[in-house]
Design a protein around this motif. Sequence first.
Motif, PDB file in Angstrom:
ATOM      1  N   UNK A 110       0.834  -1.204   0.000  1.00  0.00           N
ATOM      2  CA  UNK A 110       0.000   0.000   0.000  1.00  0.00           C
ATOM      3  C   UNK A 110       0.873   1.260   0.000  1.00  0.00           C
ATOM      4  N   UNK A 111       1.939   1.252   0.809  1.00  0.00           N
ATOM      5  CA  UNK A 111       2.818   2.412   0.902  1.00  0.00           C
ATOM      6  C   UNK A 111       3.561   2.617  -0.411  1.00  0.00           C
ATOM      7  N   UNK A 112       3.999   1.522  -1.024  1.00  0.00           N
ATOM      8  CA  UNK A 112       4.723   1.636  -2.291  1.00  0.00           C
ATOM      9  C   UNK A 112       3.793   2.093  -3.422  1.00  0.00           C
ATOM     10  N   UNK A 113       2.553   1.640  -3.405  1.00  0.00           N
ATOM     11  CA  UNK A 113       1.585   2.089  -4.414  1.00  0.00           C
ATOM     12  C   UNK A 113       1.346   3.591  -4.289  1.00  0.00           C
ATOM     13  N   UNK A 114       1.247   4.066  -3.045  1.00  0.00           N
ATOM     14  CA  UNK A 114       1.045   5.498  -2.816  1.00  0.00           C
ATOM     15  C   UNK A 114       2.282   6.289  -3.235  1.00  0.00           C
ATOM     16  N   UNK A 115       3.470   5.749  -2.942  1.00  0.00           N
ATOM     17  CA  UNK A 115       4.709   6.408  -3.357  1.00  0.00           C
ATOM     18  C   UNK A 115       4.769   6.530  -4.874  1.00  0.00           C
ATOM     19  N   UNK A 116       4.383   5.461  -5.570  1.00  0.00           N
ATOM     20  CA  UNK A 116       4.399   5.489  -7.034  1.00  0.00           C
ATOM     21  C   UNK A 116       3.412   6.524  -7.571  1.00  0.00           C
ATOM     22  N   UNK A 117       2.265   6.616  -6.947  1.00  0.00           N
ATOM     23  CA  UNK A 117       1.259   7.580  -7.384  1.00  0.00           C
ATOM     24  C   UNK A 117       1.792   9.003  -7.260  1.00  0.00           C
ATOM     25  N   UNK A 118       2.490   9.304  -6.160  1.00  0.00           N
ATOM     26  CA  UNK A 118       3.038  10.642  -5.973  1.00  0.00           C
ATOM     27  C   UNK A 118       4.211  10.884  -6.919  1.00  0.00           C
ATOM     28  N   UNK A 119       5.061   9.879  -7.061  1.00  0.00           N
ATOM     29  CA  UNK A 119       6.245  10.044  -7.900  1.00  0.00           C
ATOM     30  C   UNK A 119       5.895  10.165  -9.385  1.00  0.00           C
ATOM     31  N   UNK A 120       4.745   9.624  -9.779  1.00  0.00           N
ATOM     32  CA  UNK A 120       4.341   9.748 -11.180  1.00  0.00           C
ATOM     33  C   UNK A 120       4.060  11.201 -11.556  1.00  0.00           C
ATOM     34  N   UNK A 121       3.784  12.042 -10.554  1.00  0.00           N
ATOM     35  CA  UNK A 121       3.544  13.474 -10.795  1.00  0.00           C
ATOM     36  C   UNK A 121       4.800  14.309 -10.523  1.00  0.00           C
ATOM     37  N   UNK A 123       6.892  17.418  13.844  1.00  0.00           N
ATOM     38  CA  UNK A 123       8.089  17.389  13.012  1.00  0.00           C
ATOM     39  C   UNK A 123       7.917  18.336  11.824  1.00  0.00           C
ATOM     40  N   UNK A 124       8.974  19.096  11.527  1.00  0.00           N
ATOM     41  CA  UNK A 124       8.964  19.947  10.341  1.00  0.00           C
ATOM     42  C   UNK A 124       9.509  19.136   9.168  1.00  0.00           C
ATOM     43  N   UNK A 125       8.633  18.815   8.216  1.00  0.00           N
ATOM     44  CA  UNK A 125       9.015  17.990   7.087  1.00  0.00           C
ATOM     45  C   UNK A 125       9.227  18.828   5.835  1.00  0.00           C
ATOM     46  N   UNK A 126       9.947  18.255   4.875  1.00  0.00           N
ATOM     47  CA  UNK A 126      10.032  18.863   3.554  1.00  0.00           C
ATOM     48  C   UNK A 126       8.645  18.815   2.918  1.00  0.00           C
ATOM     49  N   UNK A 127       8.435  19.636   1.891  1.00  0.00           N
ATOM     50  CA  UNK A 127       7.129  19.655   1.229  1.00  0.00           C
ATOM     51  C   UNK A 127       6.802  18.311   0.598  1.00  0.00           C
ATOM     52  N   UNK A 128       7.823  17.617   0.107  1.00  0.00           N
ATOM     53  CA  UNK A 128       7.590  16.304  -0.477  1.00  0.00           C
ATOM     54  C   UNK A 128       7.072  15.305   0.540  1.00  0.00           C
ATOM     55  N   UNK A 129       7.692  15.284   1.728  1.00  0.00           N
ATOM     56  CA  UNK A 129       7.264  14.363   2.783  1.00  0.00           C
ATOM     57  C   UNK A 129       5.873  14.738   3.294  1.00  0.00           C
ATOM     58  N   UNK A 130       5.603  16.028   3.425  1.00  0.00           N
ATOM     59  CA  UNK A 130       4.264  16.476   3.841  1.00  0.00           C
ATOM     60  C   UNK A 130       3.199  15.972   2.858  1.00  0.00           C
ATOM     61  N   UNK A 131       3.487  16.115   1.574  1.00  0.00           N
ATOM     62  CA  UNK A 131       2.518  15.695   0.570  1.00  0.00           C
ATOM     63  C   UNK A 131       2.337  14.185   0.576  1.00  0.00           C
ATOM     64  N   UNK A 132       3.415  13.457   0.814  1.00  0.00           N
ATOM     65  CA  UNK A 132       3.337  11.994   0.859  1.00  0.00           C
ATOM     66  C   UNK A 132       2.465  11.545   2.024  1.00  0.00           C
ATOM     67  N   UNK A 133       2.655  12.133   3.205  1.00  0.00           N
ATOM     68  CA  UNK A 133       1.830  11.777   4.367  1.00  0.00           C
ATOM     69  C   UNK A 133       0.365  12.110   4.087  1.00  0.00           C
ATOM     70  N   UNK A 134       0.125  13.277   3.496  1.00  0.00           N
ATOM     71  CA  UNK A 134      -1.251  13.676   3.157  1.00  0.00           C
ATOM     72  C   UNK A 134      -1.882  12.663   2.209  1.00  0.00           C
ATOM     73  N   UNK A 135      -1.122  12.211   1.209  1.00  0.00           N
ATOM     74  CA  UNK A 135      -1.654  11.249   0.236  1.00  0.00           C
ATOM     75  C   UNK A 135      -1.878   9.886   0.877  1.00  0.00           C
ATOM     76  N   UNK A 136      -1.006   9.479   1.792  1.00  0.00           N
ATOM     77  CA  UNK A 136      -1.202   8.210   2.511  1.00  0.00           C
ATOM     78  C   UNK A 136      -2.529   8.228   3.266  1.00  0.00           C
ATOM     79  N   UNK A 137      -2.827   9.345   3.924  1.00  0.00           N
ATOM     80  CA  UNK A 137      -4.089   9.459   4.659  1.00  0.00           C
ATOM     81  C   UNK A 137      -5.278   9.373   3.706  1.00  0.00           C
ATOM     82  N   UNK A 138      -5.188  10.078   2.576  1.00  0.00           N
ATOM     83  CA  UNK A 138      -6.284  10.072   1.601  1.00  0.00           C
ATOM     84  C   UNK A 138      -6.517   8.674   1.036  1.00  0.00           C
ATOM     85  N   UNK A 139      -5.436   8.001   0.644  1.00  0.00           N
ATOM     86  CA  UNK A 139      -5.562   6.671   0.037  1.00  0.00           C
ATOM     87  C   UNK A 139      -6.065   5.649   1.043  1.00  0.00           C
TER      88      UNK A 139
END
Length: 304
Positions: free
Chosen positions: A107-118, A281-297
Amino acid sequence: MMLDLRVLNYFLTVAREESITHAAEALHLSQPTLSRQLRDMEEMLGKELMIRGPRRITLTEEGLFLKKRAEEILSLASHTEQELRSDDTELNGNIRIGSAESDSVRFIMQTAHKLQSHYKNLHFHVTSGDGQAIMEALDKGLIDIAVVYGHVDTEKYEVLPCPYTDHWGLLLQRSHPLAAREAIRPQDLWSENLILSQQVLQANSHGNKLQTWIKKPFAELNIQATYNLAYNASLMVREGLGSCIMLEKIINVPPYDPALCFRLLDPVLEDTLFIVWKRFQLFSKGTQQFIHLLKEEAEKIRQL
Protein backbone atom coordinates in the motif's frame (compact mmCIF):
# COMPACT_ATOMS: atom_id res chain seq x y z
CA MET A 1 36.01 22.05 20.70
CA MET A 2 33.46 20.11 18.63
CA LEU A 3 33.80 17.26 16.16
CA ASP A 4 34.29 18.43 12.59
CA LEU A 5 32.05 16.79 9.97
CA ARG A 6 34.94 16.85 7.53
CA VAL A 7 37.19 14.93 9.93
CA LEU A 8 34.39 12.47 10.71
CA ASN A 9 34.25 11.73 6.99
CA TYR A 10 38.02 11.19 7.00
CA PHE A 11 37.64 8.77 9.91
CA LEU A 12 34.90 6.79 8.14
CA THR A 13 36.99 6.56 4.98
CA VAL A 14 39.91 5.12 6.93
CA ALA A 15 37.56 2.69 8.69
CA ARG A 16 36.21 1.57 5.32
CA GLU A 17 39.58 1.31 3.57
CA GLU A 18 41.38 -0.11 6.64
CA SER A 19 44.43 1.82 5.45
CA ILE A 20 45.70 5.38 5.90
CA THR A 21 47.40 5.21 2.48
CA HIS A 22 44.31 4.05 0.58
CA ALA A 23 42.05 6.47 2.47
CA ALA A 24 44.38 9.39 1.69
CA GLU A 25 44.24 8.48 -2.00
CA ALA A 26 40.43 8.29 -1.93
CA LEU A 27 40.21 11.65 -0.14
CA HIS A 28 42.89 13.32 -2.32
CA LEU A 29 44.94 14.18 0.77
CA SER A 30 48.56 13.58 1.64
CA GLN A 31 49.13 10.72 4.06
CA PRO A 32 50.81 12.96 6.72
CA THR A 33 47.88 15.41 6.59
CA LEU A 34 45.31 12.65 7.08
CA SER A 35 47.32 11.03 9.88
CA ARG A 36 47.65 14.37 11.67
CA GLN A 37 43.88 15.07 11.42
CA LEU A 38 43.09 11.68 12.95
CA ARG A 39 45.67 12.08 15.71
CA ASP A 40 44.26 15.51 16.55
CA MET A 41 40.74 14.01 16.80
CA GLU A 42 41.96 11.24 19.11
CA GLU A 43 43.74 13.77 21.33
CA MET A 44 40.64 15.98 21.45
CA LEU A 45 38.45 13.03 22.47
CA GLY A 46 41.04 11.52 24.79
CA LYS A 47 40.48 8.10 23.22
CA GLU A 48 42.45 5.78 20.96
CA LEU A 49 40.12 5.11 18.03
CA MET A 50 42.24 2.85 15.84
CA ILE A 51 45.12 0.41 16.09
CA ARG A 52 47.67 1.15 13.39
CA GLY A 53 49.03 -2.25 12.38
CA PRO A 54 51.77 -2.88 9.78
CA ARG A 55 49.24 -3.99 7.15
CA ARG A 56 45.83 -2.69 8.16
CA ILE A 57 43.97 -0.35 10.46
CA THR A 58 41.55 -1.87 12.98
CA LEU A 59 39.12 0.06 15.15
CA THR A 60 39.13 -0.06 18.92
CA GLU A 61 35.87 -0.45 20.85
CA GLU A 62 35.66 3.36 21.06
CA GLY A 63 36.41 3.55 17.34
CA LEU A 64 33.57 1.17 16.49
CA PHE A 65 31.22 3.29 18.60
CA LEU A 66 32.32 6.48 16.83
CA LYS A 67 31.98 4.79 13.42
CA LYS A 68 28.31 4.02 14.10
CA ARG A 69 27.64 7.53 15.41
CA ALA A 70 29.57 9.19 12.58
CA GLU A 71 27.48 7.33 9.98
CA GLU A 72 24.30 8.59 11.67
CA ILE A 73 25.60 12.17 12.01
CA LEU A 74 26.78 12.46 8.40
CA SER A 75 23.57 10.91 7.09
CA LEU A 76 21.47 13.38 9.07
CA ALA A 77 23.66 16.30 7.95
CA SER A 78 23.30 15.27 4.31
CA HIS A 79 19.54 14.84 4.70
CA THR A 80 19.22 18.29 6.29
CA GLU A 81 21.28 19.97 3.58
CA GLN A 82 19.21 18.35 0.81
CA GLU A 83 15.98 19.58 2.39
CA LEU A 84 17.29 23.14 2.78
CA ARG A 85 18.56 23.22 -0.81
CA SER A 86 15.32 21.83 -2.26
CA ASP A 87 13.36 23.98 -4.67
CA ASP A 88 10.19 25.27 -3.01
CA THR A 89 8.44 25.64 -6.36
CA GLU A 90 8.31 21.87 -7.03
CA LEU A 91 8.16 18.73 -4.92
CA ASN A 92 11.57 17.07 -4.97
CA GLY A 93 14.18 15.63 -2.68
CA ASN A 94 14.30 12.40 -0.68
CA ILE A 95 11.80 10.60 1.53
CA ARG A 96 13.36 8.01 3.85
CA ILE A 97 11.24 5.14 5.14
CA GLY A 98 12.16 2.44 7.66
CA SER A 99 9.89 -0.57 7.32
CA ALA A 100 9.10 -3.96 8.76
CA GLU A 101 8.58 -6.82 6.32
CA SER A 102 4.92 -7.14 5.36
CA ASP A 103 2.73 -7.53 2.31
CA SER A 104 0.83 -4.47 3.59
CA VAL A 105 3.89 -2.38 2.68
CA ARG A 106 2.54 -2.73 -0.87
CA PHE A 107 0.00 0.00 0.00
CA ILE A 108 2.82 2.41 0.90
CA MET A 109 4.72 1.64 -2.29
CA GLN A 110 1.58 2.09 -4.41
CA THR A 111 1.05 5.50 -2.82
CA ALA A 112 4.71 6.41 -3.36
CA HIS A 113 4.40 5.49 -7.03
CA LYS A 114 1.26 7.58 -7.38
CA LEU A 115 3.04 10.64 -5.97
CA GLN A 116 6.24 10.04 -7.90
CA SER A 117 4.34 9.75 -11.18
CA HIS A 118 3.54 13.47 -10.80
CA TYR A 119 6.88 14.55 -9.29
CA LYS A 120 9.78 12.79 -11.01
CA ASN A 121 12.41 14.46 -8.81
CA LEU A 122 10.95 12.99 -5.63
CA HIS A 123 12.96 9.95 -4.52
CA PHE A 124 12.11 7.21 -2.01
CA HIS A 125 14.64 5.27 0.08
CA VAL A 126 13.42 2.24 2.04
CA THR A 127 15.39 0.47 4.78
CA SER A 128 14.13 -2.81 6.23
CA GLY A 129 14.61 -3.80 9.85
CA ASP A 130 12.96 -4.80 13.10
CA GLY A 131 10.65 -2.45 14.96
CA GLN A 132 13.13 -1.36 17.63
CA ALA A 133 15.85 -0.42 15.12
CA ILE A 134 13.36 1.41 12.92
CA MET A 135 11.95 3.48 15.79
CA GLU A 136 15.48 4.35 16.97
CA ALA A 137 16.26 5.60 13.45
CA LEU A 138 13.06 7.67 13.49
CA ASP A 139 13.93 9.22 16.85
CA LYS A 140 17.41 10.12 15.60
CA GLY A 141 16.03 11.75 12.46
CA LEU A 142 17.67 9.24 10.13
CA ILE A 143 14.32 8.39 8.54
CA ASP A 144 11.14 10.41 8.03
CA ILE A 145 8.55 7.65 8.39
CA ALA A 146 8.54 4.33 10.27
CA VAL A 147 6.38 1.36 9.31
CA VAL A 148 6.06 -1.02 12.27
CA TYR A 149 3.85 -3.44 14.15
CA GLY A 150 2.81 -3.12 17.76
CA HIS A 151 2.05 -0.36 20.25
CA VAL A 152 3.23 3.17 19.43
CA ASP A 153 3.20 6.13 21.84
CA THR A 154 0.51 8.36 20.32
CA GLU A 155 1.59 11.31 22.46
CA LYS A 156 4.99 11.29 20.79
CA TYR A 157 4.06 10.10 17.30
CA GLU A 158 1.37 10.48 14.67
CA VAL A 159 0.03 7.05 13.73
CA LEU A 160 -1.84 5.93 10.61
CA PRO A 161 -3.04 2.29 10.62
CA CYS A 162 -2.45 0.56 7.32
CA PRO A 163 -5.82 -0.15 5.67
CA TYR A 164 -4.99 -3.83 5.13
CA THR A 165 -4.72 -6.65 7.67
CA ASP A 166 -1.94 -9.24 7.78
CA HIS A 167 -2.51 -12.87 8.74
CA TRP A 168 -0.12 -15.23 10.50
CA GLY A 169 0.63 -18.70 9.23
CA LEU A 170 3.21 -21.44 8.96
CA LEU A 171 5.77 -21.82 6.18
CA LEU A 172 6.69 -25.49 5.95
CA GLN A 173 8.03 -28.14 3.63
CA ARG A 174 5.38 -29.60 1.33
CA SER A 175 6.43 -33.08 2.44
CA HIS A 176 5.67 -32.26 6.10
CA PRO A 177 2.61 -34.07 7.56
CA LEU A 178 1.08 -30.72 8.60
CA ALA A 179 1.03 -29.64 4.93
CA ALA A 180 -2.05 -31.86 4.50
CA ARG A 181 -3.97 -29.59 6.90
CA GLU A 182 -6.02 -26.63 5.67
CA ALA A 183 -5.00 -24.64 8.75
CA ILE A 184 -2.62 -25.00 11.70
CA ARG A 185 -3.87 -25.23 15.29
CA PRO A 186 -1.83 -24.29 18.40
CA GLN A 187 -1.37 -27.88 19.56
CA ASP A 188 0.02 -28.84 16.14
CA LEU A 189 3.13 -26.80 16.92
CA TRP A 190 3.85 -27.79 20.50
CA SER A 191 6.30 -30.54 19.51
CA GLU A 192 7.41 -29.15 16.14
CA ASN A 193 10.83 -27.73 15.29
CA LEU A 194 10.07 -24.03 14.85
CA ILE A 195 11.75 -20.99 13.37
CA LEU A 196 10.71 -17.58 14.76
CA SER A 197 11.71 -14.01 14.02
CA GLN A 198 13.99 -12.36 16.56
CA GLN A 199 11.45 -9.56 16.98
CA VAL A 200 8.67 -12.00 17.92
CA LEU A 201 10.83 -13.39 20.72
CA GLN A 202 11.15 -9.94 22.27
CA ALA A 203 8.69 -8.84 24.93
CA ASN A 204 6.41 -6.74 22.72
CA SER A 205 2.82 -6.81 21.48
CA HIS A 206 3.90 -8.63 18.30
CA GLY A 207 5.37 -11.53 20.25
CA ASN A 208 2.82 -11.48 23.06
CA LYS A 209 -0.02 -11.88 20.57
CA LEU A 210 1.58 -14.98 19.04
CA GLN A 211 2.42 -16.47 22.44
CA THR A 212 -1.20 -16.03 23.55
CA TRP A 213 -2.38 -17.80 20.40
CA ILE A 214 0.00 -20.74 20.76
CA LYS A 215 -1.01 -21.17 24.44
CA LYS A 216 2.52 -21.97 25.60
CA PRO A 217 5.55 -19.91 26.65
CA PHE A 218 8.16 -19.69 23.93
CA ALA A 219 10.65 -21.29 26.34
CA GLU A 220 8.61 -24.52 26.21
CA LEU A 221 8.64 -24.71 22.41
CA ASN A 222 11.27 -26.35 20.19
CA ILE A 223 12.69 -23.17 18.65
CA GLN A 224 15.52 -24.38 16.44
CA ALA A 225 16.45 -21.11 14.73
CA THR A 226 15.68 -17.39 14.59
CA TYR A 227 15.87 -14.81 11.78
CA ASN A 228 15.32 -11.14 11.00
CA LEU A 229 14.89 -11.40 7.20
CA ALA A 230 12.13 -13.58 5.82
CA TYR A 231 14.12 -14.75 2.80
CA ASN A 232 16.72 -16.29 5.09
CA ALA A 233 13.93 -17.95 7.06
CA SER A 234 12.58 -19.52 3.85
CA LEU A 235 16.03 -21.00 3.16
CA MET A 236 16.05 -22.46 6.67
CA VAL A 237 12.70 -24.13 5.97
CA ARG A 238 13.86 -25.42 2.58
CA GLU A 239 16.94 -26.97 4.18
CA GLY A 240 14.94 -28.67 6.93
CA LEU A 241 15.83 -26.64 10.03
CA GLY A 242 12.15 -26.38 10.95
CA SER A 243 8.84 -24.74 10.07
CA CYS A 244 8.56 -20.96 10.27
CA ILE A 245 5.72 -18.97 11.86
CA MET A 246 5.50 -15.77 9.82
CA LEU A 247 3.10 -13.34 8.18
CA GLU A 248 1.34 -14.37 5.00
CA LYS A 249 2.73 -13.25 1.59
CA ILE A 250 6.10 -12.06 2.89
CA ILE A 251 7.49 -15.03 1.00
CA ASN A 252 5.80 -15.75 -2.31
CA VAL A 253 4.92 -19.46 -2.31
CA PRO A 254 3.08 -20.38 -5.53
CA PRO A 255 0.64 -23.31 -5.40
CA TYR A 256 2.93 -25.36 -7.63
CA ASP A 257 6.05 -24.88 -5.50
CA PRO A 258 7.35 -28.46 -5.05
CA ALA A 259 9.29 -27.68 -1.87
CA LEU A 260 7.29 -25.24 0.28
CA CYS A 261 3.73 -24.39 1.22
CA PHE A 262 2.00 -21.93 3.54
CA ARG A 263 -0.90 -22.66 5.90
CA LEU A 264 -2.85 -20.07 7.91
CA LEU A 265 -3.25 -20.36 11.66
CA ASP A 266 -6.57 -21.43 13.19
CA PRO A 267 -8.06 -19.62 15.03
CA VAL A 268 -7.13 -16.74 12.74
CA LEU A 269 -4.34 -14.50 14.04
CA GLU A 270 -4.21 -11.00 12.53
CA ASP A 271 -1.88 -8.02 12.80
CA THR A 272 -2.02 -4.41 11.63
CA LEU A 273 0.91 -2.41 10.33
CA PHE A 274 1.25 1.20 11.51
CA ILE A 275 2.69 4.13 9.57
CA VAL A 276 4.40 6.42 12.10
CA TRP A 277 6.05 9.84 12.09
CA LYS A 278 7.05 12.31 14.80
CA ARG A 279 4.48 14.76 16.12
CA PHE A 280 5.33 18.41 15.46
CA GLN A 281 8.09 17.39 13.01
CA LEU A 282 8.96 19.95 10.34
CA PHE A 283 9.01 17.99 7.09
CA SER A 284 10.03 18.86 3.55
CA LYS A 285 7.13 19.66 1.23
CA GLY A 286 7.59 16.30 -0.48
CA THR A 287 7.26 14.36 2.78
CA GLN A 288 4.26 16.48 3.84
CA GLN A 289 2.52 15.69 0.57
CA PHE A 290 3.34 11.99 0.86
CA ILE A 291 1.83 11.78 4.37
CA HIS A 292 -1.25 13.68 3.16
CA LEU A 293 -1.65 11.25 0.24
CA LEU A 294 -1.20 8.21 2.51
CA LYS A 295 -4.09 9.46 4.66
CA GLU A 296 -6.28 10.07 1.60
CA GLU A 297 -5.56 6.67 0.04
CA ALA A 298 -6.09 4.83 3.33
CA GLU A 299 -9.48 6.51 3.77
CA LYS A 300 -10.53 5.58 0.24
CA ILE A 301 -9.73 1.91 0.87
CA ARG A 302 -11.59 1.87 4.19
CA GLN A 303 -14.71 3.27 2.50
CA LEU A 304 -14.79 0.48 -0.12
